[in-house]
Enzyme design. Structure first.
Site, PDB file in Angstrom:
ATOM      1  N   THR A 193       0.926  -1.308   0.281  1.00 42.76           N
ATOM      2  CA  THR A 193       0.231   0.297   0.472  1.00 42.76           C
ATOM      3  C   THR A 193       0.766   1.417   0.351  1.00 42.76           C
ATOM      4  O   THR A 193       2.300   1.556   0.391  1.00 42.76           O
ATOM      5  CB  THR A 193      -1.108  -0.277   1.322  1.00 42.76           C
ATOM      6  OG1 THR A 193      -0.411  -0.286   2.557  1.00 42.76           O
ATOM      7  CG2 THR A 193      -1.216  -1.266   1.306  1.00 42.76           C
ATOM      8  N   CYS A 194       0.142   2.259  -0.316  1.00 41.40           N
ATOM      9  CA  CYS A 194       0.965   3.780  -0.485  1.00 41.40           C
ATOM     10  C   CYS A 194       0.930   4.198   1.167  1.00 41.40           C
ATOM     11  O   CYS A 194       0.405   5.418   1.137  1.00 41.40           O
ATOM     12  CB  CYS A 194       0.312   4.557  -1.179  1.00 41.40           C
ATOM     13  SG  CYS A 194       0.348   3.836  -2.737  1.00 41.40           S
ATOM     14  N   ASP A 195       0.965   3.022   2.110  1.00 36.84           N
ATOM     15  CA  ASP A 195       1.260   3.841   3.237  1.00 36.84           C
ATOM     16  C   ASP A 195       2.428   3.875   4.315  1.00 36.84           C
ATOM     17  O   ASP A 195       3.072   2.351   3.747  1.00 36.84           O
ATOM     18  CB  ASP A 195       0.645   3.692   4.159  1.00 36.84           C
ATOM     19  CG  ASP A 195       0.239   3.822   5.611  1.00 36.84           C
ATOM     20  OD1 ASP A 195       0.959   4.215   6.536  1.00 36.84           O
ATOM     21  OD2 ASP A 195      -1.180   4.340   6.256  1.00 36.84           O
TER      22      ASP A 195
END
Ligand SMILES: Cc1ncc(COP(=O)(O)O)c(C=O)c1O
Length: 443
Positions: A390-392
């Protein structure tokens, strides 16, 4: 890789275990100490030293490596789209029998939160298990298997009044509390129910401590249990949880002694308690050096004998992680292998599963799963940072834990993450970054 039982997949599990145990015990000890050092958010201090399993040999044999042959055969034959968890229900049954044998006097209330799949619940119900539930939703899931509501405990100490009323209506009769306000809610919504009070315990040695949010001081517990009958409730007993993935079987003794003191105190007010709920904490076998369940049984039986002598209470246990953790193997695909600079000595390996896809317990690198490539590689292993897709930026699995994977690992390769049957499917986000929840297959 870390704490790896690294024999050939065709070797018997027992053989793999003995091969790997020789090289990995020291690694495991170091890892456990590192876990504690690397988790400031969990408040370890001189009073809460690093968990160590150095004393475990005194009380117990090591647990054998889980036998994942059925799952591995399934994965090899079916090659499911990843990420995918495969759970072997026969392993769940073996675990159930193992705990029954280790603690024959205890009634088993499976902690549904660890894995509430209907297949798991049905198998355990058929074996005679009772169930510890955390919510009205879990109660519905257990009832859907046809289980008798009298075999359900509502073990969460934080419940909506409407959920207590629902539980009472469907026939649940056993409720946990750890505060006066909760006790009064139960009295209002479930009149006449049996109640037990959860006490705070220290739980040293647990990789996933539960010693802050739940429970109250023993004196308060005694007072509330004495109050219970005046509110129309049946004061039934005392519960505690010594922390999840508890690696020290002797940790139950202090809490059992505390429970006995509460029994004595309420008895002096004319309130006779009946039950001690020993909670969960029994470990999954993430790597070598984990004590066998028989060692837990022996340590607990000794503690019960020392505290209660010939007036033994009813005893219940609420195993979650132990029951289903080892039953699962998760297959994942490598999405990207990269470096952050030309002189970076560690590769970043991004998987199609991360902390939001089900591996939430990698938080603080507390639970360190065994991770191995599906295809054997002749290449030497080299250090990696493991992260999710994810983009986290919080979606990093293992940075400090010292994982290593073959130097020729490439995008598209598959890895297996072992003993992932507990606290994975239910932790996976529904649609974070557009990724689907973790798929699980029960065989
Ligand atoms: C009340 C209660 N019982 C049992 C469990 C299961 O614990 P474990 O998975 O360590 O066996 C938990 C875990 O959070 C819990 O909160």
């Amino acid at each position: 890789m870390i704490a790896a039982w690294d024999g050939s997949e065709t070797a018997s599990p027992a053989r793999r275990f003995s091969l790997e145990r020789e090289v990995d015990n020291r690694t495991m000890q170091n890892n456990l100490a590192k876990v504690a050092r690397n988790r400031p958010s969990r408040g370890r201090s001189a009073a809460h030293p690093a968990p160590s399993n150095s004393n475990l040999k005194l009380v117990s044999d090591e647990a054998a490596a889980p036998d994942h042959r059925r799952i591995l055969a399934y994965l090899a034959a079916e090659k499911p789209a990843t990420p995918c968890l495969v759970v072997d229900l026969d392993i769940v049954a073996t675990k159930y029998h193992g705990l029954r044998q280790a603690l024959p006097a205890a009634e088993i209330f499976y902690a549904v939160k660890a894995n509430p799949a209907p297949e798991v619940l049905a198998r355990l119900a058929a074996l005679g298990s009772s169930f510890d539930t955390a919510s009205a939703g879990e109660i519905r899931q257990v009832l859907a298997t046809g289980a008798d509501p009298k075999r359900i405990s509502f073990g969460n100490t934080i419940k909506k009044t409407s959920d207590i009323a629902f539980a009472h209506e469907v026939g649940v009769d056993l409720f946990a509390f750890d505060s006066e306000a909760e006790l009064r809610k139960i009295a209002a919504a479930a009149p006449g129910a049996r109640v037990f009070c959860r006490i705070l315990v220290e739980g040293k040695g647990a990789l996933w401590p539960l010693n802050k949010k739940f429970g109250c001081a023993p004196e308060m517990a005694a007072d509330l249990l004495v109050l219970a009958p005046t509110l129309g409730l049946v004061p039934y007993g005392v519960s505690f949880h010594v922390g999840s993935q508890q690696l020290d079987p002797t940790q139950w003794a202090g809490a059992i002694a505390e429970a006995k003191r509460i029994f004595d105190r309420t008895a002096s007010h004319g309130v006779a308690l009946k039950m001690v709920d020993l909670g969960g904490g029994f470990p999954a076998t993430y790597g070598p050096g984990i004590p066998a369940v028989a060692g837990y049984g022996a340590a607990i039986a000794r503690a019960l004998e020392e505290s209660f002598g010939d007036r033994q209470p009813e005893v219940i246990v609420e195993p979650g992680r132990y029951m289903v953790g080892d039953a699962g193997v998760l297959e994942t695909e490598v999405v990207l292998v990269s470096r952050k600079s030309y002189d970076d000595d560690r590769r970043w390996v991004y998987l199609d599963i991360g902390r939001f896809g089900g591996l939430a317990e990698a938080e603080g690198e507390a639970i360190r799963y065994r991770i191995r490539p599906v295809s054997q590689s002749a290449a030497a292993e080299a250090p990696v940072v493991l992260a999710g897709p994810t983009c986290d930026s919080a979606d990093i699995l293992y940075d400090k834990a010292g994982y290593a994977l073959p130097a020729d690992l490439a995008c598209g390769d598959r890895l297996r993450i072992f003993s992932t049957g507990a606290y994975t499917t239910t932790y996976s986000a529904v649609n974070f970054n557009g990724f689907a929840p973790l798929r699980a297959i029960y065989i």
